[in-house]
Design a protein around this motif. Structure first.
Motif, PDB file in Angstrom:
ATOM      1  N   THR A  41       0.743  -1.044  -0.278  1.00  0.00           N
ATOM      2  CA  THR A  41      -0.439   0.253   0.085  1.00  0.00           C
ATOM      3  C   THR A  41       0.811   1.123  -0.008  1.00  0.00           C
ATOM      4  O   THR A  41       0.473   1.686  -0.597  1.00  0.00           O
ATOM      5  N   VAL A  42       1.762   1.134   0.445  1.00  0.00           N
ATOM      6  CA  VAL A  42       2.758   2.209   0.911  1.00  0.00           C
ATOM      7  C   VAL A  42       3.815   2.545  -0.186  1.00  0.00           C
ATOM      8  O   VAL A  42       3.811   3.633  -0.768  1.00  0.00           O
ATOM      9  N   LEU A  43       3.857   1.498  -0.815  1.00  0.00           N
ATOM     10  CA  LEU A  43       4.910   1.300  -2.170  1.00  0.00           C
ATOM     11  C   LEU A  43       3.939   2.053  -3.281  1.00  0.00           C
ATOM     12  O   LEU A  43       4.493   2.619  -4.272  1.00  0.00           O
ATOM     13  N   THR A  44       2.945   1.585  -3.098  1.00  0.00           N
ATOM     14  CA  THR A  44       1.610   1.882  -4.569  1.00  0.00           C
ATOM     15  C   THR A  44       1.315   3.938  -4.632  1.00  0.00           C
ATOM     16  O   THR A  44       1.436   4.499  -5.261  1.00  0.00           O
ATOM     17  N   VAL A  45       0.937   3.897  -2.846  1.00  0.00           N
ATOM     18  CA  VAL A  45       0.565   5.548  -3.256  1.00  0.00           C
ATOM     19  C   VAL A  45       2.399   5.637  -3.316  1.00  0.00           C
ATOM     20  O   VAL A  45       2.284   7.222  -3.775  1.00  0.00           O
ATOM     21  N   MET A  46       3.524   6.108  -2.480  1.00  0.00           N
ATOM     22  CA  MET A  46       4.865   6.649  -3.054  1.00  0.00           C
ATOM     23  C   MET A  46       4.795   6.644  -4.454  1.00  0.00           C
ATOM     24  O   MET A  46       5.769   7.749  -4.804  1.00  0.00           O
ATOM     25  N   ASP A  47       4.964   4.786  -5.005  1.00  0.00           N
ATOM     26  CA  ASP A  47       5.012   5.413  -6.441  1.00  0.00           C
ATOM     27  C   ASP A  47       4.399   6.206  -7.356  1.00  0.00           C
ATOM     28  O   ASP A  47       4.202   7.286  -8.270  1.00  0.00           O
ATOM     29  N   ASN A  48       3.042   6.457  -6.437  1.00  0.00           N
ATOM     30  CA  ASN A  48       1.707   7.655  -7.211  1.00  0.00           C
ATOM     31  C   ASN A  48       2.152   8.455  -7.259  1.00  0.00           C
ATOM     32  O   ASN A  48       2.396   9.928  -8.196  1.00  0.00           O
ATOM     33  N   LEU A  49       2.803   9.411  -5.748  1.00  0.00           N
ATOM     34  CA  LEU A  49       3.747  10.573  -5.766  1.00  0.00           C
ATOM     35  C   LEU A  49       4.276  10.785  -7.117  1.00  0.00           C
ATOM     36  O   LEU A  49       4.312  11.646  -7.310  1.00  0.00           O
ATOM     37  N   HIS A  50       5.194   9.761  -7.196  1.00  0.00           N
ATOM     38  CA  HIS A  50       6.003  10.128  -7.647  1.00  0.00           C
ATOM     39  C   HIS A  50       5.768  10.257  -9.338  1.00  0.00           C
ATOM     40  O   HIS A  50       5.926  11.573 -10.247  1.00  0.00           O
ATOM     41  N   SER A  51       4.571   9.970  -9.845  1.00  0.00           N
ATOM     42  CA  SER A  51       4.460   9.594 -11.017  1.00  0.00           C
ATOM     43  C   SER A  51       3.520  11.476 -11.547  1.00  0.00           C
ATOM     44  O   SER A  51       3.702  11.668 -12.260  1.00  0.00           O
ATOM     45  N   LYS A  52       3.318  11.556 -10.342  1.00  0.00           N
ATOM     46  CA  LYS A  52       2.515  12.924 -10.114  1.00  0.00           C
ATOM     47  C   LYS A  52       3.576  14.062  -9.816  1.00  0.00           C
ATOM     48  O   LYS A  52       3.358  15.028 -10.011  1.00  0.00           O
ATOM     49  N   GLY A  53       5.001  13.335  -9.614  1.00  0.00           N
ATOM     50  CA  GLY A  53       6.006  14.443 -10.081  1.00  0.00           C
ATOM     51  C   GLY A  53       5.987  15.127  -8.307  1.00  0.00           C
ATOM     52  O   GLY A  53       7.181  16.288  -7.828  1.00  0.00           O
ATOM     53  N   PHE A  54       5.187  15.123  -7.298  1.00  0.00           N
ATOM     54  CA  PHE A  54       5.941  15.276  -5.808  1.00  0.00           C
ATOM     55  C   PHE A  54       6.864  14.349  -5.250  1.00  0.00           C
ATOM     56  O   PHE A  54       7.300  15.133  -4.509  1.00  0.00           O
ATOM     57  N   LEU A  55       6.946  13.468  -5.409  1.00  0.00           N
ATOM     58  CA  LEU A  55       8.112  12.650  -4.904  1.00  0.00           C
ATOM     59  C   LEU A  55       9.060  12.562  -6.260  1.00  0.00           C
ATOM     60  O   LEU A  55       8.885  12.250  -7.102  1.00  0.00           O
ATOM     61  N   ALA A  56      11.412  12.703  -6.027  1.00  0.00           N
ATOM     62  CA  ALA A  56      11.831  11.579  -6.575  1.00  0.00           C
ATOM     63  C   ALA A  56      12.554  10.902  -6.201  1.00  0.00           C
ATOM     64  O   ALA A  56      12.077  10.320  -4.964  1.00  0.00           O
ATOM     65  N   ARG A  57      12.903   9.954  -7.081  1.00  0.00           N
ATOM     66  CA  ARG A  57      13.644   8.996  -6.251  1.00  0.00           C
ATOM     67  C   ARG A  57      14.860   8.141  -6.421  1.00  0.00           C
ATOM     68  O   ARG A  57      15.442   8.440  -8.065  1.00  0.00           O
ATOM     69  N   GLU A  58      15.279   7.569  -6.304  1.00  0.00           N
ATOM     70  CA  GLU A  58      16.579   6.792  -6.925  1.00  0.00           C
ATOM     71  C   GLU A  58      17.268   5.266  -6.385  1.00  0.00           C
ATOM     72  O   GLU A  58      16.310   5.306  -4.935  1.00  0.00           O
ATOM     73  N   ARG A  59      17.234   4.326  -6.877  1.00  0.00           N
ATOM     74  CA  ARG A  59      17.131   3.591  -6.825  1.00  0.00           C
ATOM     75  C   ARG A  59      18.729   3.334  -6.288  1.00  0.00           C
ATOM     76  O   ARG A  59      19.614   3.339  -6.773  1.00  0.00           O
ATOM     77  N   ILE A  60      19.273   2.537  -4.640  1.00  0.00           N
ATOM     78  CA  ILE A  60      20.081   2.613  -4.104  1.00  0.00           C
ATOM     79  C   ILE A  60      19.631   0.802  -3.331  1.00  0.00           C
ATOM     80  O   ILE A  60      18.952   0.569  -2.588  1.00  0.00           O
ATOM     81  N   GLY A  61      20.471   0.070  -4.066  1.00  0.00           N
ATOM     82  CA  GLY A  61      20.433  -1.188  -3.494  1.00  0.00           C
ATOM     83  C   GLY A  61      19.519  -1.832  -4.307  1.00  0.00           C
ATOM     84  O   GLY A  61      19.114  -1.537  -5.608  1.00  0.00           O
ATOM     85  N   ARG A  62      18.608  -2.621  -3.487  1.00  0.00           N
ATOM     86  CA  ARG A  62      17.221  -3.373  -4.502  1.00  0.00           C
ATOM     87  C   ARG A  62      16.642  -2.078  -4.283  1.00  0.00           C
ATOM     88  O   ARG A  62      15.303  -2.580  -4.343  1.00  0.00           O
ATOM     89  N   ALA A  63      16.307  -1.106  -3.222  1.00  0.00           N
ATOM     90  CA  ALA A  63      15.035  -0.541  -3.304  1.00  0.00           C
ATOM     91  C   ALA A  63      15.101   0.991  -3.301  1.00  0.00           C
ATOM     92  O   ALA A  63      16.347   1.395  -4.034  1.00  0.00           O
ATOM     93  N   HIS A  64      13.956   2.178  -3.830  1.00  0.00           N
ATOM     94  CA  HIS A  64      14.525   3.128  -4.004  1.00  0.00           C
ATOM     95  C   HIS A  64      14.584   4.016  -2.621  1.00  0.00           C
ATOM     96  O   HIS A  64      13.806   3.713  -1.843  1.00  0.00           O
ATOM     97  N   GLN A  65      15.402   5.334  -3.054  1.00  0.00           N
ATOM     98  CA  GLN A  65      15.144   6.071  -1.738  1.00  0.00           C
ATOM     99  C   GLN A  65      14.555   6.873  -2.216  1.00  0.00           C
ATOM    100  O   GLN A  65      14.175   8.000  -3.786  1.00  0.00           O
TER     101      GLN A  65
END
Length: 127
Positions: A41-65
């Motif tokens: 659930t948290v993953l989906t919401v954070m991915d949606n916020l990223h898609s909407k441009g509210f969050l940036a992310r970078e893959r570090i290891g196996r997970a995004h920051q």
């Protein structure tokens, strides 16, 4: 732009309060004491916020920051600007808003507007 949904708002508030980037696991662990949530659930919401441009992310290891792309103040200003634009009469809506402010907030607003006016005067004419 529209306001955040309930969980989006909680996640954004958490990320704005952090001094560093956060993984989905970090956010989930921070929210668990008050909101039992599934990782997905948290993953989906954070991915949606990223898609909407509210969050940036970078893959570090196996997970995004993740981290916010704008401050809480910038987001609030954007919402206010949209609300004024949608009001039909931005000046009247702004005046009504200012009239409804507590006196101490209105005083701070007057001071900030005076400071902005002084900065504009000090900068001289635009070229």
């Amino acid at each position: 732009m529209r306001g955040f949904g309930d969980l989006e708002a909680v996640i954004m508030e958490h990320l704005w309060a952090r001094p560093d980037h956060a993984s989905v696991r970090d956010v989930l662990e921070a929210l668990q004491p008050t909101r039992p949530l599934a990782y997905t659930t948290v993953l989906t919401v954070m991915d949606n916020l990223h898609s909407k441009g509210f969050l940036a992310r970078e893959r570090i290891g196996r997970a995004h920051q993740y981290w916010p792309t704008r401050s809480r103040t910038d987001y609030a200003a954007e919402l206010m600007g949209e609300a004024l634009a949608d009001s039909g009469n931005p000046t009247a809506a702004l005046l009504r808003f200012v009239e409804s402010m507590p006196p101490e907030e209105a005083s701070r607003l007057r001071g900030a507007l005076q400071d902005l006016g002084a900065e504009a005067t000090d900068a001289g004419p635009a070229r």
